[in-house]
Design an enzyme around this catalytic site. Structure first.
Site, PDB file in Angstrom:
ATOM      1  N   SER A 320     -24.229   3.469 -21.425  1.00  0.00           N
ATOM      2  CA  SER A 320     -23.223   4.008 -20.498  1.00  0.00           C
ATOM      3  C   SER A 320     -23.904   4.503 -19.221  1.00  0.00           C
ATOM      4  CB  SER A 320     -22.461   5.140 -21.189  1.00  0.00           C
ATOM      5  OG  SER A 320     -21.933   6.023 -20.258  1.00  0.00           O
ATOM      6  N   TRP A 323     -24.888   1.549 -17.198  1.00  0.00           N
ATOM      7  CA  TRP A 323     -23.702   0.937 -16.589  1.00  0.00           C
ATOM      8  C   TRP A 323     -23.384   1.614 -15.258  1.00  0.00           C
ATOM      9  CZ3 TRP A 323     -18.918   2.984 -15.181  1.00  0.00           C
ATOM     10  CH2 TRP A 323     -17.927   2.060 -14.874  1.00  0.00           C
ATOM     11  N   HIS A 324     -23.615   2.939 -15.195  1.00  0.00           N
ATOM     12  CA  HIS A 324     -23.289   3.660 -13.969  1.00  0.00           C
ATOM     13  C   HIS A 324     -24.235   3.319 -12.823  1.00  0.00           C
ATOM     14  CE1 HIS A 324     -20.702   6.209 -16.480  1.00  0.00           C
ATOM     15  NE2 HIS A 324     -20.067   6.428 -15.365  1.00  0.00           N
ATOM     16  N   GLY A 325     -25.440   2.949 -13.125  1.00  0.00           N
ATOM     17  CA  GLY A 325     -26.345   2.624 -12.034  1.00  0.00           C
ATOM     18  C   GLY A 325     -27.706   2.200 -12.530  1.00  0.00           C
ATOM     19  N   PHE A 469     -20.529   1.681  -8.667  1.00  0.00           N
ATOM     20  CA  PHE A 469     -20.790   1.302 -10.050  1.00  0.00           C
ATOM     21  C   PHE A 469     -20.133  -0.024 -10.291  1.00  0.00           C
ATOM     22  CE2 PHE A 469     -20.529   6.107 -10.492  1.00  0.00           C
ATOM     23  CZ  PHE A 469     -21.843   6.244 -10.122  1.00  0.00           C
TER      24      PHE A 469
END
Lengths: 469, 422
Positions: A320, A323-325, A469
């Site tokens: 997770s 996924w954000h960066g 994102f």
């Protein structure tokens, strides 16, 4: 084209009028073209990526459904995942992995040298790739029948209210709505417009005010500010990111609603959560369930013992974060939340059940949960690890002496944030009084809000945090 | 009896609502009151507010307050800094309105002690070189994203040519002319290069207060001189003194004058009625944008006689001092690479160039050179699509060098054909 821009207001007004005057068979096609136009306003070249992902998953979905053997189903799913993850990996993570590899090689004395590429990050790639990928995965798992209409499928992937920054709608939620006839209703119009307005207020007033006057200056140079200012800016960022992202989600949900669609909720008062698991059930809910369903359960969930379940939690939260960066700060942020969840499960297993849900128990639980969330935001917001490190050090013993003079607008933004959250919580518990507010009073409040927004923040709107994102 | 009347009314209303559900959406929207009372009343309150602001408020609120709102906080602060002599880049000038602040360094943008953006001290060359004086606005001065060595004036320099770049932000040809008169008296120059910002070269000649024409220019909310045509002759409207300037936001006197002397005062009047409310503002902004994009502004032609007169005067004074004059038409990104829908609009840039060439001025049109450079148009410009990048300046300099080689032939040149045109 931001949701909070004048161009978008013109765009959605035009789409609304044309869409409701278009005959049913062409409504979806019109929305699809409008969605592509919406995306092309940022960068038309990246539409080709959306086309690629759409075509591949549409074909793979049909093939998975028709395949007779499990091996064949797996092959088509593998193709879909390879294209989706490959696209996301290349555009979002290529440089990060190359740089990390080179840095790791140098640290063990191997003089590796690989060139990075000048890759632009297409807006919303993480959202539409996940959305499209979930379609193949759901068909593979037998929870979804493939849609026959390519236009409906393409619109599911690219529908402009959720295209750039979520919610990560499931095919099972949107495709049935796309397939049936929609009826224009005053209820949808009112609910959609008020929802959009509330989102607009959250984004352009609360989030942008906090960002401009407090968060951005402090996070740009944390070393020069006092501990008190750093604590205040950290809390400010926690409020900003919620107002920003939930504001965007509300604008998307509101836009979809006036067109007769219901998108899933993305937030449920996360800052009222009294433990970290509850926080994740309330924060970015469509993303959380994606990770829960496809990664956590995919890895076996808690069916293979407690140790394995905790490992699965760690993998899911790190994924997770990633996924954000593409950055170590995001990975550490994810790992920290994994640690929080593991600690919470240990704690809840041993002591929490004994605790009564009384206020004197809930208040400390709420405080520690939100404090933990706030601290993790430093990693999320900092440009790199060294900035985060300076920030964390500053929180305990400040090297800088500068105390920021907080303008009244910031206090006003915080005040409205608290009102929004508390009022939302009260309405959720008992909607009766809110429903009894006279129409004219509500209308007057909305009109005042529109005029206030116009003068306070229309021209200073920033880009949405979650676009990157 | 009473309750039966009520119930029958309710039944009729319900039937009407049911019927409306089958009606086209536009008809249902016309009955917004029934469709959605909250949206209807919100719209009603907003409409009321719009009417009050457009019709009543101008009668009650003074123009100074409107001007203060029109300028916004940044422009008000810039005005104060400028009048206090604290503007970071510019100083008040009683003739020109403003001039470059000497000895300023801001990243790549460096202004020397004489107020010039030059790579070396002007006039220090030991051997006698050809001096080229550059005048114009920020397109000639150079973007803040290019260094002094990457400006047009720097790229023109070689073993036999030295340049002096006195171009100043937002100058229009009237200010350039006044500046030119002063510079020619102080420097012995061989060539004077004057930048004309394409189709934008005339609107500024009708404007005295910058915010009326370009409201977004909130770092430079300044007053400038301008010329009027009176009986076929130029008559100058000077810059107000500092004392008068300071009263702009406090007393109506200067605003009353500007109403007569600034062709863009209408922008401010429009703002008073339509700019303060969201609905009217969106419609008014859209109207202005379409009008500007469609290049139907209408005011450009009024400025043309002034432009020609100023060019005539500059050419005459240049001849008197043996300085050759070269005018350079400088297009922006949308003029160099118009979007598909812009291509259907009349090419006013080309018309402007043609008209000026027709007058016999030495005018260089750099658009063909930029288009034929082989570089993507975006690389020739800064992100704003107006100022040139280092690559753009280099290409313009190459085209300009070719013109300088032909000087003395008294001809118009076109960078496309690379040969003199009669």
């Amino acid at each position: 084209m931001n949701f909070s821009s004048t161009q978008y207001l013109v765009f959605i007004s035009a789409v609304f009028l044309i869409y409701w005057h278009t005959r049913r068979p062409y409504q979806n096609l019109f929305l699809l073209l409008a969605s592509y136009f919406f995306y092309a306003c940022w960068n038309g070249r990246f539409l080709s990526l959306i086309f690629l992902v759409t075509i591949v998953d549409y074909l793979c979905g049909a093939r998975i459904h028709r395949a007779r053997s499990a091996a064949s189903k797996k092959r088509w799913l593998a193709l879909s995942l390879a294209v989706n993850i490959g696209t996301l990996g290349f555009f979002k993570y290529f440089n990060f992995f190359v740089e990390t590899f080179v840095s790791a090689a140098h640290s063990i004395g191997w003089p590796a040298s690989f060139s990075t590429l000048n890759i632009l990050l297409p807006i919303g790639i993480s959202f539409y790739v996940f959305r499209s990928m979930s379609y193949s995965l759901d068909i593979y798992r037998g929870t979804l029948q493939p849609t026959r209409s390519f236009v409906d499928y393409a619109l599911f992937v690219s529908f402009f209210p959720h295209l750039a920054a979520g919610p990560i709608t499931r095919a099972t939620e949107l495709i049935p709505q796309l397939e049936r006839k929609r009826a224009f209703s005053g209820e949808d119009l009112e609910a959609g417009l008020t929802r959009f307005l509330w989102g607009f207020f959250n984004k352009t007033f609360i989030a942008d005010t906090l960002a401009f006057y407090l968060v951005d200056p402090v996070f740009a140079a944390p070393g020069k500010y006092s501990s008190a200012t750093l604590w205040f800016a950290m809390v400010g960022y926690t409020l900003q990111i919620y107002a920003d992202f939930s504001g965007y989600s509300s604008m998307g949900i509101g836009s979809a609603r006036i067109l007769g669609f219901r998108l899933p909720e993305n937030f449920d008062l996360p800052y009222m959560a009294v433990n970290i698991s509850e926080f994740w059930r309330r924060w970015h809910m469509t993303m959380s369930r994606f990770f829960r369903d496809y990664i956590y359960f995919g890895l076996g969930g808690n069916r293979k013992g407690k140790g394995r379940a905790l490992f699965n939690v760690a993998v899911t939260t790190v994924a997770s974060g990633l996924w954000h960066g593409a950055g170590m700060t995001f990975i550490l942020w994810g790992a920290l939340h994994g640690l929080y969840i593991v600690l919470y499960h240990f704690w809840s297993g041993r002591w929490a059940r004994r605790a009564e849900p009384a206020l004197y128990n809930l208040l400390p639980a709420w405080f520690f949960t939100q404090a933990a969330v706030c601290l993790s935001r430093v990693l999320f917001r900092s440009a790199d690890l060294s900035t985060a490190s300076v920030y964390f050090k500053g929180l305990v013993s400040s090297s800088g002496m500068e105390t920021m003079e907080v303008p009244p607008l910031v206090w006003m933004a915080i005040f409205f944030f608290v009102i929004d959250h508390v009022a939302g919580w009260m309405v959720q518990r008992n909607p009766g009084p809110a429903e009894r507010i006279p129409v004219s009073l509500r209308a007057m409040a909305y009109a005042a809000m529109i005029l206030f927004l116009f003068h306070a923040c229309l021209e200073s709107a920033n880009a949405f945090i979650y676009f990157k994102f | 009896m009473h309750s039966s009347t009520l119930s029958s009314e309710k039944a009729i209303e319900e039937v009407a609502i049911e019927e409306m559900k089958e009606a086209p959406v536009w008809r249902r929207l016309l009955r917004l009151r029934h469709l959605s009372p909250v949206v209807f009343h919100t719209a009603l309150f907003l409409l009321l507010a719009h009417l009050i602001v457009a019709a009543v408020m101008p009668l009650l609120v003074s123009d100074e307050i409107y001007l203060s709102l029109y300028l916004g906080k940044d422009a008000r602060e810039s005005t104060k800094r400028f009048l206090d002599g604290k503007h970071p880049f510019l100083l008040y000038d009683p003739i020109l309105g403003w001039r470059n602040r000497p000895d300023v360094k801001h990243d790549k943008w460096i202004i020397d002690e004489q107020g010039a953006r030059t790579t070396h001290r002007v006039g220090t060359s030991s051997s006698r070189k050809r001096y080229v004086l550059f005048l114009g606005d920020s397109l000639i001065n150079g973007s803040m994203n290019v260094s002094n060595a990457e400006t047009l004036s720097a790229y023109i320099e070689d073993a036999s040519t030295e340049s002096i770049n006195f171009a100043t932000m937002l100058y229009t040809l009237d200010q350039i002319y006044l500046d030119y008169k002063e510079r020619l008296g102080r420097y012995k120059v061989d060539v004077v290069v004057v930048g004309l910002p394409g189709e934008e070269s005339t609107p500024g000649l009708l404007n005295q207060y910058i915010p009326f024409r370009v409201r977004a220019e909130n770092k430079m909310p300044f007053l400038k001189p301008r010329f009027e045509m009176r009986s076929d002759a130029l008559s100058m409207l000077p810059v107000p003194s500092l004392q008068v300037y300071e009263g702009l936001l406090k007393t109506p006197a200067l605003l009353k004058t500007l109403e007569k002397t600034d062709a863009y005062y209408g922008e401010f009047s429009g703002y008073k009625r339509f700019g303060l409310m969201p609905g009217s503002n969106v419609i008014y902004s859209l109207y202005k944008k379409i009008r500007a994009e469609a290049r139907l502004t209408g005011e450009t032609d009024e400025g043309m006689p002034i432009l020609k007169k100023l060019i005539d005067r500059m050419a005459l004074q240049g001849r008197e001092r043996n300085a050759a004059m070269v005018f350079v038409a400088l297009p922006d990104l949308k003029t160099v690479a118009p979007r598909l829908w812009q291509r259907v609009l009349p090419d006013r840039y080309a018309a402007r160039v043609k008209e000026l060439k027709g007058e016999g001025y030495t005018l260089l049109d750099v658009r063909p050179a930029l288009r034929e450079s082989g570089l993507p148009p975006e690389e020739l410009f800064d992100a704003d699509g107006v100022h040139y990048s280092s690559a753009g300046n280099r290409i313009i300099a190459a085209a300009l060098k070719r013109v300088l080689e032909h000087l003395g032939e008294e001809v118009c040149l076109d960078s496309e054909s690379k040969r003199p045109l009669v």
